[in-house]
Design a protein around this motif. Structure first.
Motif, PDB file in Angstrom:
ATOM      1  N   ARG A 164      35.980  26.369  -7.247  1.00  0.00           N
ATOM      2  CA  ARG A 164      36.947  27.478  -7.398  1.00  0.00           C
ATOM      3  C   ARG A 164      38.386  26.998  -7.231  1.00  0.00           C
ATOM      4  N   ASN A 165      38.639  25.747  -7.525  1.00  0.00           N
ATOM      5  CA  ASN A 165      39.966  25.196  -7.248  1.00  0.00           C
ATOM      6  C   ASN A 165      40.822  24.968  -8.489  1.00  0.00           C
ATOM      7  N   GLY A 166      40.457  25.627  -9.607  1.00  0.00           N
ATOM      8  CA  GLY A 166      41.210  25.417 -10.830  1.00  0.00           C
ATOM      9  C   GLY A 166      42.677  25.785 -10.730  1.00  0.00           C
ATOM     10  N   ARG A 167      42.988  26.768  -9.898  1.00  0.00           N
ATOM     11  CA  ARG A 167      44.382  27.178  -9.696  1.00  0.00           C
ATOM     12  C   ARG A 167      44.900  26.799  -8.314  1.00  0.00           C
ATOM     13  N   LEU A 220      37.832  28.876 -11.827  1.00  0.00           N
ATOM     14  CA  LEU A 220      36.884  27.776 -11.727  1.00  0.00           C
ATOM     15  C   LEU A 220      37.612  26.451 -11.879  1.00  0.00           C
ATOM     16  N   GLY A 221      37.111  25.435 -11.189  1.00  0.00           N
ATOM     17  CA  GLY A 221      37.693  24.104 -11.308  1.00  0.00           C
ATOM     18  C   GLY A 221      36.921  23.235 -12.281  1.00  0.00           C
ATOM     19  N   ALA A 222      37.171  21.944 -12.209  1.00  0.00           N
ATOM     20  CA  ALA A 222      36.523  20.994 -13.114  1.00  0.00           C
ATOM     21  C   ALA A 222      35.011  21.084 -12.974  1.00  0.00           C
ATOM     22  N   ARG A 223      34.309  20.843 -14.077  1.00  0.00           N
ATOM     23  CA  ARG A 223      32.867  20.946 -14.080  1.00  0.00           C
ATOM     24  C   ARG A 223      32.242  19.842 -13.215  1.00  0.00           C
ATOM     25  N   PRO A 224      31.082  20.133 -12.655  1.00  0.00           N
ATOM     26  CA  PRO A 224      30.403  19.145 -11.807  1.00  0.00           C
ATOM     27  C   PRO A 224      30.061  17.870 -12.588  1.00  0.00           C
ATOM     28  N   THR A 225      30.224  16.744 -11.935  1.00  0.00           N
ATOM     29  CA  THR A 225      29.922  15.452 -12.557  1.00  0.00           C
ATOM     30  C   THR A 225      29.846  14.382 -11.493  1.00  0.00           C
ATOM     31  N   PHE A 262      40.409  32.584 -15.386  1.00  0.00           N
ATOM     32  CA  PHE A 262      41.454  31.663 -14.965  1.00  0.00           C
ATOM     33  C   PHE A 262      40.937  30.241 -14.770  1.00  0.00           C
ATOM     34  N   ALA A 263      39.778  29.945 -15.340  1.00  0.00           N
ATOM     35  CA  ALA A 263      39.196  28.609 -15.188  1.00  0.00           C
ATOM     36  C   ALA A 263      40.148  27.537 -15.710  1.00  0.00           C
ATOM     37  N   GLU A 264      40.203  26.431 -14.974  1.00  0.00           N
ATOM     38  CA  GLU A 264      41.039  25.313 -15.373  1.00  0.00           C
ATOM     39  C   GLU A 264      40.305  24.009 -15.080  1.00  0.00           C
ATOM     40  N   PRO A 265      39.804  23.304 -16.098  1.00  0.00           N
ATOM     41  CA  PRO A 265      39.949  23.580 -17.521  1.00  0.00           C
ATOM     42  C   PRO A 265      39.154  24.817 -17.945  1.00  0.00           C
TER      43      PRO A 265
END
Length: 400
Positions: free
Chosen positions: A305-308, A332-337, A394-397
């Protein structure tokens, strides 16, 4: 539309999900390889991270959005829910946790994927606040950990061990006695979990550091050492919080370097913390950080949840803003990887399940409504449609 709505109500969740994914494709256009490729687990037998069954609230919300013609939002909620995220265990009986852990590991193995588990059952967890609960005694906790270990066996697993267990000790919230009995027990419990789980063939254990806005490096490193980090794979940061990946990864790098420095006989008080100017901290690392990354402690960050980034409350409004509690307009933040490009940074995970509430946020008021939202927030862990939609939009990316 009425006919479609009736049909959707009758469909099982799996069919509904497939239908919504079709809507996602229509809304998003051709998929981007970077967004649709499976998250690779470097250095393991699995080739992607495991996506557990979604919170049913996600599908309920998506169906409601579809009924109102909001196809893109519906697709986003389903895409979020189907993204790999941690499987949380806490409060189940030993028999149930053994059975369910075994089921997850077997299912992940069939999918050639690696599950991430968040274990949340330590006695006195969360200082008996929003997410209070856990085992009643150290002995009960040991039995529970033993059961989890039997469940995962030799299967592959990333274990996020007890969020807030080291960042929020009983001594930190006035729950301990003068002798520090409960804090000593906490360290005993965390060490027991490390010694039980880390030796398993496919398991990697990571310990709690809170987040970059909480403890300084100098403060958390001694707690990690006391918690047995030298026998674990490493640690994690930003669990269920909102600090950016840049801040979280830098915090992780500083902690790992300080742990290596301490391991060579140095004093953690000498280490740079996240408040130092970046250039000064980097200069210290260049002068003192000569360890092989393969021998240093690795870390995981929570990008759910750290996209912003973090929320800045309105000035002079709340006596206790609770910045961590269901803050508005986060993404949302970067996708899991596991492909982070950093040899110390083992993975970005979605540790917190995005869309699930942080709890009843009163921000220093008498409530019962969250004064920032004007609504009654769901209990911790319950689906929060308003926040879920914010995270998607507001997802980033962006999700797509």
């Amino acid at each position: 539309m009425r006919t479609g709505t009736t049909l959707l109500k009758a469909l099982p969740l799996a069919c509904t999900a497939a239908l919504l994914l079709t809507a996602q494709t229509a809304a998003a256009g051709p998929p981007d390889d970077a967004r649709t490729a499976a998250a690779t687990h470097a250095g393991s037998g699995g080739d992607r991270l495991y996506a557990p069954e979604a919170n049913p609230g996600a599908y309920t919300q998506a169906l409601d959005l579809l009924r109102h013609g909001k196809v893109r939002d519906a697709a986003g909620v389903v895409a979020m829910a189907r993204t790999p995220h941690a499987v949380w265990f806490g409060d189940q009986s030993p028999a149930d946790v053994e059975k369910e852990a075994g089921r997850v590991v077997r299912e992940a193995g069939r999918q050639h994927s690696v599950p991430a588990f968040a274990l949340y059952n330590v006695p006195g967890r969360d200082c008996a606040n929003y997410s209070g609960g856990g085992a009643s005694t150290t002995e009960e906790y040991r039995d529970w950990i033993d059961a989890f270990a039997r469940g995962i066996g030799d299967g592959e697993a990333l274990v996020v061990l007890e969020p807030d267990s080291l960042a929020l000790l009983p001594a930190d919230c006035g729950q301990d006695d003068e002798e520090g009995t409960k804090t000593a027990a906490r360290y005993t419990e965390v060490n027991y979990a490390v010694d039980t789980l880390e030796p398993l063939a496919g398991t990697k254990v990571y310990l709690d550091t809170g987040h970059p806005g909480w403890h300084s490096v100098n403060s958390i490193v001694p707690r990690l050492v006391e918690g047995g980090v030298e026998r674990a794979t490493g640690f994690y940061t930003n669990a269920s919080n909102y600090f950016t990946e840049e801040d979280s990864a830098w915090y992780g790098t500083l902690i790992s370097s300080c742990l290596a420095y301490v391991d060579k006989g140095g004093d953690s008080a000498d280490c740079p913390d996240q408040g130092w100017p970046r250039a000064d901290a980097q200069a210290w690392l260049d002068a003192h950080d000569d360890a092989d990354p393969a021998r240093m402690k690795h870390f995981i960050t929570d990008s759910s949840r750290n996209g912003r980034g973090t929320w800045t409350p309105p000035a002079d409004t709340y006596t206790d803003p609770q910045e961590w509690c269901n803050p508005p307009d986060r993404g949302l933040g970067a996708r899991p990887t596991t492909r982070t490009g950093d040899p110390l940074h083992d993975a970005r995970l979605w540790i917190k399940i995005p869309g699930e509430s942080d709890g009843l946020c009163l921000r220093g008021t008498e409530g019962p409504e969250d004064p920032e939202r004007g609504t009654l927030d769901p209990a911790a862990g319950d689906w929060f449609p308003e926040q879920a939609l914010e995270l998607v939009r507001f997802a980033e990316p962006p999700l797509f």
